[in-house]
Design an enzyme around this catalytic site. Structure first.
Site, PDB file in Angstrom:
ATOM      1  N   ARG A   1       0.832  -1.210   0.000  1.00 59.92           N
ATOM      2  CA  ARG A   1       0.000   0.000   0.000  1.00 59.92           C
ATOM      3  C   ARG A   1       0.866   1.260   0.000  1.00 59.92           C
ATOM      4  NH1 ARG A   1      -2.962   3.044   4.157  1.00 59.92           N
ATOM      5  NH2 ARG A   1      -4.935   3.827   3.285  1.00 59.92           N
TER       6      ARG A   1
ATOM      7  N   HIS B   1       0.579   4.200  -2.751  1.00 59.36           N
ATOM      8  CA  HIS B   1       0.329   5.587  -2.367  1.00 59.36           C
ATOM      9  C   HIS B   1       1.513   6.493  -2.718  1.00 59.36           C
ATOM     10  CE1 HIS B   1      -3.257   5.083   0.626  1.00 59.36           C
ATOM     11  NE2 HIS B   1      -3.387   4.312  -0.447  1.00 59.36           N
TER      12      HIS B   1
ATOM     13  N   ASN C   1      -3.556   8.610   4.217  1.00 64.62           N
ATOM     14  CA  ASN C   1      -2.406   8.025   4.906  1.00 64.62           C
ATOM     15  C   ASN C   1      -2.459   8.145   6.428  1.00 64.62           C
ATOM     16  OD1 ASN C   1      -1.206   7.380   2.419  1.00 64.62           O
ATOM     17  ND2 ASN C   1      -0.247   9.399   2.261  1.00 64.62           N
TER      18      ASN C   1
ATOM     19  N   HIS D   1      -5.844  -6.263  -2.740  1.00 61.90           N
ATOM     20  CA  HIS D   1      -6.691  -6.358  -1.545  1.00 61.90           C
ATOM     21  C   HIS D   1      -6.990  -7.807  -1.163  1.00 61.90           C
ATOM     22  CE1 HIS D   1      -8.361  -1.955  -1.846  1.00 61.90           C
ATOM     23  NE2 HIS D   1      -7.090  -2.015  -1.509  1.00 61.90           N
TER      24      HIS D   1
END
Length: 316
Positions: A60, A64, A92, A191
């Site tokens: 992740r 990001h 975040n 995911h």
């Protein structure tokens, strides 16, 4: 003799341009830091053995990072009195994690090859290794990124896809980064590992209608209509610590945890691909690996751009 000078000058200019726009290469550190991949893999193996969730957390972080001005390590920069980074942007804050693992890897890499390997490249390698260590596919990671000297909290707030987004919004978010809807659906398959906070899926389990009733009831037990924002639930209810295609099987069964997850299987353009992935793990694995390379190629700093940070949390 004098007539060759412009040609030499032109060659130097061309070489300089090439350096600035150099393509990333899996062999970038082959001579300057030959043990890099082993160092990263060993540290990630220890981290995942301590906490399986960390593989998802690092994946992740990379996602990001790449979606905000490219894969430049900007997400790793700490806020200071005079510098606002991305760690406290809404996507975040209270959720981005794994920074200490990147710090550890950086320390180990610096001990072997100082001032050579960027934090951006370390994050790219660590994300791949976390996936592999949890049973997912492997891929060659193109390297040669340099580290940003800046960060953008506003870009992080506006450009990282939201868990509440619909398919049209997700499609345009990915298209803005040069990624296709197939990339969107494959990368969403990340995911298959990790956990989400109640605040990101409360609306889905209380308000959405395209949801399996038993699944919604199970999730409501630990995510009340108000309060408990930080209570966690697995993104993949079946095998949350194994990288596989169960995420897509869940979507077909209307058991996607996030609204943005279920949007991929809701009578729209991605339904057929979700079914394909749910029935064919090899196709998903191949597409995921290819999409990770494409995502890792978003606007890297190369050549003389940026810097090689000594400490991933602060600019040199």
């Amino acid at each position: 003799m004098a007539s060759t000078i412009p040609i030499v000058t032109l060659l130097i200019v061309l070489l300089s341009c090439h350096a600035a726009n150099a393509q990333l290469s899996p062999n970038f550190y082959a001579s300057s830091c030959p043990n890099l991949q082993t160092i990263v893999r060993n540290a990630m193996s220890r981290a995942v053995n301590r906490e399986t969730r960390i593989g998802a957390s690092i994946l992740r972080l990379f996602f990001h990072d790449c979606f905000v001005n490219g894969c430049d390590g900007s997400i790793l920069l700490d806020d200071t009195a005079t510098f606002t980074g991305e760690k406290n942007a809404l996507p975040n804050r209270n959720s981005a994690r794994g920074f200490e693992v990147i710090d550890t890897i950086k320390t180990n890499v610096e001990a072997a090859c100082s001032a050579t390997v960027s934090c951006a490249d370390i994050l790219a390698l660590a994300a791949r290794d976390g996936v592999v260590l949890l049973g997912g596919p492997t891929w060659q990671v193109p390297l040669g990124r340099r580290d940003a000297r800046t960060a953008s909290q506003s870009a992080a707030n506006n450009q990282i896809p939201s868990p509440f987004a619909n398919l049209a919004t997700l499609t345009s978010s990915f298209a803005a980064k040069g990624l296709s809807t197939r990339d969107l659906t494959a990368l969403s398959g990340g995911h298959t590992i990790g956990l989400a906070r109640c605040t990101t899926f409360r609306g889905r389990i209380y308000n959405d209608t395209n949801i399996d009733a038993n699944f919604a009831a199970t999730r409501r037990a630990n995510c009340p209509a108000s309060g408990g924002d930080n209570n966690l639930a697995p993104l993949d209810i079946q095998t949350p610590t194994r990288f596989d295609n169960d995420y897509f099987r869940n979507l077909v069964a209307r058991r996607g945890l996030l609204h943005s997850d279920q949007e991929l299987f809701n009578g729209g353009s991605q339904d057929a691909l979700v079914r394909t992935y749910s029935n064919n793990p090899a196709t998903f694995s191949a597409d995921f690996a290819a999409a990770m390379v494409r995502m890792g190629n978003i606007s890297p700093l190369t050549g003389t751009q940026g810097e090689i940070r000594r400490n991933c949390r602060v600019v040199n």
